[in-house]
Design an enzyme around this catalytic site. Structure first.
Site, PDB file in Angstrom:
ATOM      1  N   THR A  21       0.849  -1.200   0.000  1.00 58.88           N
ATOM      2  CA  THR A  21       0.000   0.000   0.000  1.00 58.88           C
ATOM      3  C   THR A  21       0.879   1.242   0.000  1.00 58.88           C
ATOM      4  OG1 THR A  21      -0.078   0.322   2.405  1.00 58.88           O
ATOM      5  CG2 THR A  21      -1.729  -1.153   1.438  1.00 58.88           C
ATOM      6  N   ASP A  22       0.356   2.322  -0.566  1.00 60.67           N
ATOM      7  CA  ASP A  22       0.970   3.616  -0.297  1.00 60.67           C
ATOM      8  C   ASP A  22       0.773   3.881   1.192  1.00 60.67           C
ATOM      9  OD1 ASP A  22       2.178   6.086  -0.546  1.00 60.67           O
ATOM     10  OD2 ASP A  22       1.020   6.664  -2.297  1.00 60.67           O
ATOM     11  N   TRP A  23       1.625   4.729   1.749  1.00 55.59           N
ATOM     12  CA  TRP A  23       1.636   4.917   3.208  1.00 55.59           C
ATOM     13  C   TRP A  23       0.298   5.497   3.683  1.00 55.59           C
ATOM     14  CZ3 TRP A  23       5.366   2.461   1.493  1.00 55.59           C
ATOM     15  CH2 TRP A  23       6.440   2.029   2.283  1.00 55.59           C
ATOM     16  N   GLY A  31      -2.511   4.090   2.926  1.00 54.82           N
ATOM     17  CA  GLY A  31      -3.456   3.904   1.837  1.00 54.82           C
ATOM     18  C   GLY A  31      -4.390   2.723   1.985  1.00 54.82           C
TER      19      GLY A  31
END
Length: 803
Positions: free
Chosen positions: A228-230, A232
């Site tokens: 995941t994006d941070w 996200g």
């Protein structure tokens, strides 16, 4: 599964624990099974291994590392081999810093020139982007470090990026926004991919079964890890089911418990969890061998020189009236512009690199051979007007044979989390240019910025050099081009429109509330300008040289196009021949031409070389929404060889026998798409393209605010606490800008104002959990005392549990 023997020894709790980070930058370990944690670091154009402890969130300064030119800059080299070299040096530095996963490259399309993160992305064209990305990945991973291609997918605006719902048709998504990712997977063999924050047609990307399973896993046969994006992750179990293995950063075990509970109640099978663990273990074991056993310091000076070489090959010469460049020996120049003293060399946000060395123009003049009679800043860096500085600059300019005028965009204008408001260079810089042009007409502009800008002032400069964001050695590289030590060979990887209003997505960007509609379809960049016959300032693929090239003798076979390329000038140089393809059938709408190949050729003066550009599986294909697969239309295809998308030198035709798939469109219902004039697509026509209704673009202001609503939406919250929160943020942002703290103001907009409420729990490493967030939302929604009681009760409970 590769690691079934290890997974069989794990408890359910251990498996679940691996699915989230240990802290802000590291994965979890299981000591009893010998499973180590690995370190992830930002690094599209340099390593940003945070110098602060790994459990510290935020954009803290990194350990010193080489700051290479940004992706937007290197794309202008059109040299995949150079991209691979950059990747190799990034990989070597990652090893030196014990970094296992490098969070890059970024390969989202430049749908719109105002996207605040365009400096991190390669191009408006998926083929050029894909080739450059695959080369970076091969270079990085040759050192046993994993690249992490981002942001998957259709993430093309920074404003509201964590909540915006991208509405796009399937064909456009496949041909424009997923092709580069496909190439990164198939050609680059990337070991990890970062999912994006946004929704895609109603579903968060990391939960999107069609995107993550049908396309990524099954069609592309991707076996690597998705991260995941941070912050996200929305629904952790839904994300895991879709195949998003690693959630970052840590949630202090909160989402581990969600996974365990989901397995117990049958919401997700343990087999899916096992497969996710297996893929993550593969990433750990792929990357830990060299990073653990072979850390070694890198040669700082050597890497700096490589950064300079990359910058030199990526600089684009846009204008050279009367051959004012290269500067003739003995010509005296005035150096004007704040960017000459303090170089603008990278963007802002998570990609900021702490450089090992930093060249500035004024410190490099002696070795350049250029004679400088002096320097004046000429303007205030962040836009404030200063007539005294203009007057001093003009006084210096009057004494010079020529003026080197360094202009561009400042560090806080191009930044992660924010989109630009316009395409203009700051007004105080243009006022300086106007004033100097009254006293000296021999002006050579040097632009420093990572994205396209408007140039209504271009007639006032005789030479124009675009260095983009050239990294820590960019200033020296520019001087070597100005002096003629380097013959410029960069070509624009994006179109420069005459004005922003000409941009195909101008009316559809950005999405301001709930959704962003991609009504322009596949017509982005040159695909639109060339099809709709819209004049541009500089076309895609454009760039001048200090020599000239001639193209001749085209020959087309079923596998490739071959032609002769001659250097007809007096200097050795590099040229970038570009292959475009035009389908001559009108049954299926397409852009008038599309890039399908390119190469970069070094040729000595007077020399002729035979150049061959091969066709591949993407040369003639299109995505058919009726058959739901790639097809080839039976038709005559024009093979175009150009020095840019607008400068076609050679052409020939070839007949291609296609797959005879059914025509997927009713031409009468899609007149804008068949003509390419997509500036005013009606909702009805867009819905015909989508094959479904368009959702409402507006927030529902009648409902209480929830997890996925933004803090910015507190301006219509039902409770006074929410409204006070909103106004305090807006005031603080205004005040920070007023006192010159622009970076902090930008950070507030990115990490607070545009953050969904769930981000408070997902980004605080367990300091705030979801039950506590329920209390905050209760306060925001009008029950302040009930909310504060709930928040306090859950905080006490969290502390008792030892978190």
């Amino acid at each position: 599964m590769k690691y079934n023997d290890i997974i069989e020894k794990m408890t359910l709790e251990e498996k679940a624990s691996l699915m989230s980070g240990k802290d802000f930058w590291q994965t979890q370990e299981i000591e009893r099974l010998g499973i180590d944690s690995i370190f992830l670091a930002d690094g599209p154009h340099g390593i940003r291994r945070q110098a602060a402890a790994a459990n510290k969130p935020g954009l803290n300064q990194g350990v010193p590392a080489t700051c290479y030119p940004t992706a937007a800059t290197v794309a202008n080299s059109w040299n995949a081999e150079l991209g691979e070299k950059v990747g190799e040096f990034l990989g070597e530095e990652a090893i030196a810093q014990n970094v296992n996963v490098l969070l890059g490259p970024g390969i989202n399309m430049k749908r719109n020139p105002l996207c605040g993160r365009n400096f991190e992305y390669f191009s408006e064209d998926p083929y050029l982007t894909g080739k450059m990305a695959a080369s970076y990945i091969r270079g990085i991973q040759s050192y046993g470090v994993s690249a992490c291609v981002k942001h998957f997918a259709v993430n093309n605006q920074e404003e509201k990026r964590m909540t915006i719902d991208t509405i796009v048709d399937e064909r456009t998504m496949r041909e424009i926004y997923l092709t580069a990712f496909e190439m990164a997977v198939k050609e680059g063999q990337t070991q990890s991919i970062m999912s994006s924050y946004n929704k895609l047609n109603g579903t968060y990307t990391n939960e999107h079964m069609h995107l993550m399973q049908d396309i990524l896993r099954h069609e592309w046969n991707y076996t690597g890890t998705v991260i995941t994006d941070w912050g996200g992750s929305n629904d952790r179990v839904a994300g895991l089911r879709a195949g998003n293995e690693l959630e970052m950063p840590t949630t202090a075990g909160e989402t581990d418990q969600e996974i365990i509970q989901a397995v117990h109640n049958g919401e997700i099978s343990e087999e899916i969890l096992d497969q996710s663990v297996d893929r993550l273990l593969d990433l750990i074991y792929f990357t830990e061998t060299k990073t653990k056993k072979d850390p070694r310091p890198f040669d700082v000076e050597k890497h700096h020189r490589v950064s300079q070489k990359v910058a030199e090959e990526s600089i684009v010469l846009l204008k050279n009236e009367n051959n004012i460049l290269p500067l003739t020996f003995g010509k005296k120049v005035a150096v004007i512009g704040d960017f000459a003293k303090d170089a603008r060399y990278q963007g802002a946000g998570s990609s900021i690199v702490n450089p090992t060395i930093l060249d500035h123009t004024m410190e490099c003049f002696e070795e350049s051979g250029i004679i400088s009679i002096g320097y004046e800043p000429g303007f205030e860096r962040y836009g404030k007007k200063n007539q005294k500085k203009i007057d001093k600059a003009c006084a210096l300019a009057e004494k010079a044979d020529a003026v080197l005028l360094y202009i561009g965009l400042d560090e806080v204008t191009e930044a992660e989390g924010l989109d630009r408001k316009h395409m203009n260079i700051p007004e105080n810089q243009i006022e300086l240019l106007d004033a100097i042009s009254e006293v000296n007409q021999n002006i050579i502009g040097i632009i420093s910025c990572g994205s396209a800008v408007e140039m209504p002032w271009i007639d006032k400069v005789k030479g124009l050099l675009h260095g983009y964001l050239g990294g820590q050695a960019g200033a020296r590289a520019i001087l070597r081009v100005l002096s003629g030590d380097v013959n410029p060979s960069g070509k624009l990887a994006e179109t420069y429109p005459i004005r922003y209003e000409d941009t195909p997505s101008a009316k559809y960007f950005p999405g301001k509330e709930k959704t962003v509609e991609y009504r322009e379809g596949m017509y982005i960049g040159y695909r639109y300008y060339d099809t709709a016959n819209v004049n541009v300032r500089f076309p895609f693929g454009y760039g001048l040289s200090y020599t000239t090239f001639a193209y001749s003798d085209i020959e087309v076979s079923k596998d490739a196009v071959t032609f002769q390329l001659t250097n007809t000038g007096q200097k050795a140089g590099m040229e970038v021949p570009q292959l475009y393809v035009r389908c001559q059938s009108d049954q299926i709408f397409r852009p008038t031409k599309e890039l399908k190949g390119f190469t970069k050729v070094f040729i000595n003066a007077g020399e002729t070389k035979t150049v061959t550009i091969s066709f591949d599986d993407k040369t003639f294909r299109y995505f058919n929404v009726q058959t739901n697969q790639w097809e080839i239309e039976t038709a005559e295809y024009e093979i175009l060889i150009g020095a840019s998308s607008a400068d076609i030198k050679l052409n020939d035709t070839i007949f291609i026998e296609g797959t005879n798939a059914p025509i997927p469109y009713d031409k009468e219902k899609l007149p804008s798409y068949y003509s390419g004039n997509i500036k005013n697509v009606s909702q009805r026509e867009f819905e015909s393209l989508l094959g479904r209704s368009v959702p409402s673009p507006y927030w529902d202001r009648t409902q209480p605010l929830g997890y996925n609503d933004m803090i910015a939406q507190c301006h219509y919250a039902k409770g006074i606490f929410g409204k006070l929160l909103y106004h305090s943020i807006v005031f603080t942002h205004w005040f920070l800008r007023k006192i010159g703290k622009r970076s902090q103001a930008n950070l507030m907009m990115m990490s607070v104002y545009n953050m969904p409420f769930r981000g408070i729990a997902r980004m605080t490493g367990g300091i705030v959990n979801m039950p506590m967030l329920d209390g905050i939302l209760t306060m925001v929604n009008g029950n302040f005392f009930k909310g504060i009681y709930h928040l306090t009760k859950e905080k006490v409970k969290l502390m008792k549990n030892g978190t």
